[in-house]
Motif scaffolding. Structure first.
Motif, PDB file in Angstrom:
ATOM      1  N   UNK B 324      27.036 -11.210 -18.438  1.00 27.75           N
ATOM      2  CA  UNK B 324      25.772 -11.481 -17.772  1.00 27.75           C
ATOM      3  C   UNK B 324      25.851 -11.023 -16.110  1.00 27.75           C
ATOM      4  N   UNK B 325      26.828 -11.111 -15.852  1.00 25.52           N
ATOM      5  CA  UNK B 325      27.200 -10.770 -14.107  1.00 25.52           C
ATOM      6  C   UNK B 325      27.514  -8.870 -14.314  1.00 25.52           C
ATOM      7  N   UNK B 326      27.274  -8.207 -14.355  1.00 26.62           N
ATOM      8  CA  UNK B 326      27.312  -6.274 -14.666  1.00 26.62           C
ATOM      9  C   UNK B 326      26.210  -5.484 -13.908  1.00 26.62           C
ATOM     10  N   UNK B 327      26.891  -4.700 -14.143  1.00 26.65           N
ATOM     11  CA  UNK B 327      26.317  -3.341 -13.466  1.00 26.65           C
ATOM     12  C   UNK B 327      24.889  -3.468 -14.205  1.00 26.65           C
ATOM     13  N   UNK B 328      25.035  -2.778 -15.566  1.00 26.21           N
ATOM     14  CA  UNK B 328      23.891  -2.568 -16.743  1.00 26.21           C
ATOM     15  C   UNK B 328      23.576  -3.839 -16.528  1.00 26.21           C
ATOM     16  N   UNK B 329      23.546  -4.857 -16.627  1.00 28.08           N
ATOM     17  CA  UNK B 329      22.491  -5.703 -16.964  1.00 28.08           C
ATOM     18  C   UNK B 329      21.709  -6.370 -15.415  1.00 28.08           C
ATOM     19  N   UNK B 330      22.295  -6.096 -14.238  1.00 24.22           N
ATOM     20  CA  UNK B 330      21.294  -6.172 -13.353  1.00 24.22           C
ATOM     21  C   UNK B 330      20.533  -4.933 -13.244  1.00 24.22           C
ATOM     22  N   UNK B 331      20.887  -3.897 -13.831  1.00 22.24           N
ATOM     23  CA  UNK B 331      19.710  -2.489 -13.636  1.00 22.24           C
ATOM     24  C   UNK B 331      18.988  -2.500 -14.923  1.00 22.24           C
ATOM     25  N   UNK B 369      23.193  -6.159  -7.546  1.00 21.92           N
ATOM     26  CA  UNK B 369      22.105  -6.283  -6.549  1.00 21.92           C
ATOM     27  C   UNK B 369      22.110  -4.970  -7.519  1.00 21.92           C
ATOM     28  N   UNK B 370      20.456  -4.695  -8.343  1.00 24.07           N
ATOM     29  CA  UNK B 370      19.775  -3.622  -7.647  1.00 24.07           C
ATOM     30  C   UNK B 370      18.392  -3.761  -7.454  1.00 24.07           C
ATOM     31  N   UNK B 380      22.385   0.108  -8.186  1.00 22.38           N
ATOM     32  CA  UNK B 380      23.546  -0.650  -8.119  1.00 22.38           C
ATOM     33  C   UNK B 380      24.525  -0.981  -6.894  1.00 22.38           C
ATOM     34  N   UNK B 381      24.761  -2.003  -6.402  1.00 27.19           N
ATOM     35  CA  UNK B 381      25.324  -2.574  -5.260  1.00 27.19           C
ATOM     36  C   UNK B 381      26.142  -3.254  -5.768  1.00 27.19           C
ATOM     37  N   UNK B 382      27.739  -2.852  -5.596  1.00 27.31           N
ATOM     38  CA  UNK B 382      28.316  -4.523  -6.141  1.00 27.31           C
ATOM     39  C   UNK B 382      28.464  -5.554  -4.952  1.00 27.31           C
ATOM     40  N   UNK B 383      28.813  -6.819  -4.254  1.00 26.61           N
ATOM     41  CA  UNK B 383      28.970  -7.753  -3.683  1.00 26.61           C
ATOM     42  C   UNK B 383      29.542  -8.114  -3.864  1.00 26.61           C
TER      43      UNK B 383
END
Lengths: 412, 412
Positions: B324-331, B369-370, B380-383
């Motif tokens: 759930x905490x991932x780039x594709x899911x945020x997108x 954050x997407x 998408x940013x990863x922070x």
């Protein structure tokens, strides 16, 4: 043990930042049996040195907040060292922590940050896992004749508060002078006025030997504070609860959202939210509580009418006939949230936060709060909270959380 | 003109009542060009006399709040008279006002209230239409060598604030020493560290004649405060913005959410939110702004995986493969919110607020954050915000709001 607090920062005196440190520290120190004798706020610059120099002459413990940053107006470190007559030297371990802080975050440390690793000779470094400024503890003996223990803590509350618990409390305890025979109980109520409680119990509480009673009216909440020896506390507690047990949401000093999550968890119940006028504040408060994912899965922020229709199945007819702020729409929102989420309980709110949008029938401050629960009839309350926008949102979230809590408690 | 404030009241030092007088008075006095040099808070009792005696030696104007009530611990009146060496006498007009106050409300005046009509000989009574305690003004000459003007004002904000405007401001103006050529600008930044700004501009700002500079680091925000005459302010402002215009979200002292709503409104854009780890905080902040219904319609609080699938169309595959905490899911969350809401911009956040749930790969504090917007590629940013739960939520909401603001500004 005489305790003083010195808050530093021009922004506090310009009215740009509300000073909450005195409030927070006063409350925490009281838990140790300590009372703050004086709180002084001074601007950045030379006034910090004067403030420290005066306070160490009066107090046994001085807690200084702020002014530990990397910029030129941050001179608390220098001022405290000067008053104690100590030289500042760079602390190896503090420097390494500082470098690590930036490295973990993938940022480069600016040269200015280096001064944050400076420590008065002989003082202790208080690690700051939440920011760049380490705290500093100057033991009483280093303050010469004044013999005052000085703590320098960072200004941001999120750095200061963990540091207080991890570093300051153990050092205060070691300094001695902590009373513990006197305790404090805080009973928290919602859905009641301060004068209602006062009228019903104050005279009887006053008759309990050794009991000190305080009332604090907050937004849509009243706290009753009892201070005294254990038996007086217990008598006071029993007396208040004999009258208002139902409205008491916590005896543990919890926030209402914490009580809600606790009650739901105990019964393995889940809740969903459907918010219009509170805009997500109810779910934000629930999810402020660690572990809330066990009880909360779906939140719907249906600010526009389309969203109410699309996400919650509110009927166009109800919106057209009664308006978005109405009993039928609140009811349909709660029912819709319950079925769309498969939760056990759903709460919905729709109201007029203002400043615009009020009518004669439904002035600003009007809200409908609906509670739906599996196997029980949906109920809707109409309330009126004529406050400013933020106050309205907070009061409505308080009422909605209380609806959830009572629905959970009613499950037995 | 040196101004000090003395707040009296034990409840302020027990952390039971948040002291807002310093904040309010600081801001109001600044409008007159006056700066508060020191703010002291003391408990009820003898400390009030010490506080007054010390302050009149340092200040030209002292404003004392609280301690004018009818009960035995209200001794501000007596203390101020003692310090000035003046006798207290009952004031006829004050007594009549007091009696009228009770009469209008159909209440009987308690004998204790009578002491509220006592005034130091030669001092002025400041009428209080909102409560029982009249204020008192002791002109500088009555304070002998100290030559300090002393105002005694009632504690409740609803009484103090009107009295300040009606009585204190005219008297301060008559005392002279009011500068008005000095102004204040507050530039607010996010996505930057305090030291980064400081390093880049502080030396150059220091070279501007008459300019006073202050920095304040907040959670995921830095405020730069400039005080000075108009031309110095403008030079300072231009200098800071020449370097950090992009990161400056407001020159108007706004909160970030206010700037976001303003920028969206200007361009007639709408935003939707899809929140996991922030649990509704982003939408709650947006809807704190009056008029936000023009720019915000749909918010999705998808705390559980099922909610992400059901409400936003996130694929089971992405959840299974990446978590759930991932780039594709945020997108997918942002894309889903955009299409489900028909907004112009959608922001989505998914992260680990803690205290539990972290892994080696994705420790507590990790967030994706997407940002999706019509006609533009979703990014998408990863922070990483390793803070406590509330701090994490606030920092993530700050970053998400800034993403929305920049997306709006980029629309031109």
């Amino acid at each position: 043990m005489k305790v003083e607090i010195l808050n530093t920062g021009s922004e506090l005196l310009l009215g740009r930042t509300l000073n909450t440190h005195g409030h927070w520290l006063g409350r925490e120190l009281f838990k140790l049996g300590l009372r703050v004798e004086r709180l002084t706020t001074v601007p950045d610059g030379d006034a910090i040195r004067d403030g420290i120099a005066e306070a160490v002459e009066r107090a046994d413990v001085l807690i200084v907040t702020g002014g530990l940053g990397p910029t030129s107006d941050d001179i608390t470190r220098e001022a405290a060292a000067e008053v104690a007559g100590l030289e500042l030297i760079e602390d190896e371990a503090a420097l390494r922590s500082l470098e690590a802080f930036f490295e973990i975050r993938g940022r480069t440390m600016a040269p200015d940050n280096r001064k944050q690793a400076q420590v008065p000779v002989g003082a202790d470094v208080l690690p700051n896992p939440n920011g760049t400024a380490p705290g500093i503890f100057i033991p009483p003996r280093l303050n010469g004749a004044a013999n005052c223990a000085v703590f320098l803590l960072p200004g941001p509350p999120r750095e200061l508060q963990p540091m207080y618990h991890a570093e300051v409390v153990p050092k205060l305890t070691a300094l001695g002078g902590i009373e513990s025979a006197v305790g404090i109980i805080e009973l928290k109520f919602t859905g009641l006025g301060e004068s209602e409680i006062h009228q019903a119990v104050d005279a009887k509480l006053g008759a309990i030997d050794g009991l000190e009673v305080g009332y604090c009216a907050r937004l849509a909440e009243v706290d009753v504070r009892l201070i005294g020896p254990p038996d007086a506390l217990e008598s006071g507690r029993a007396l208040v609860l004999s009258r208002f047990a139902k409205q008491c949401f916590s005896e543990l000093g919890e926030e209402l959202e914490e009580a809600v999550v606790r009650e739901l968890k105990q019964r393995a119940l889940k809740v969903a939210t459907a918010e219009s006028c509170t805009g997500g504040l109810i779910s934000a408060r629930i999810t402020d509580v660690p572990g809330s994912s066990a009880v909360f899965t779906h939140g719907f922020v249906t600010y526009a009418n389309e969203a109410k229709v699309e996400l919650l199945g509110v009927s166009e007819e109800a919106l057209g006939e009664y308006g978005a702020v109405s009993e039928p729409v609140a009811r349909q929102m709660a029912d819709g949230a319950l079925s769309a989420s498969n939760a056990d309980i759903a709460v919905a709110v729709t109201g007029i936060a203002g400043p615009d949008g009020g009518t004669d029938d439904k002035p600003v401050g009007t809200v409908f709060i609906a509670l739906a629960a599996k196997g029980r009839e949906t109920m809707v309350l109409r309330q009126f909270h004529p406050r400013d926008r933020m106050g309205f949102k907070r009061a409505v979230s308080q009422a909605a959380l209380e609806c959830i809590r009572r629905a959970a408690v009613d499950r037995g």
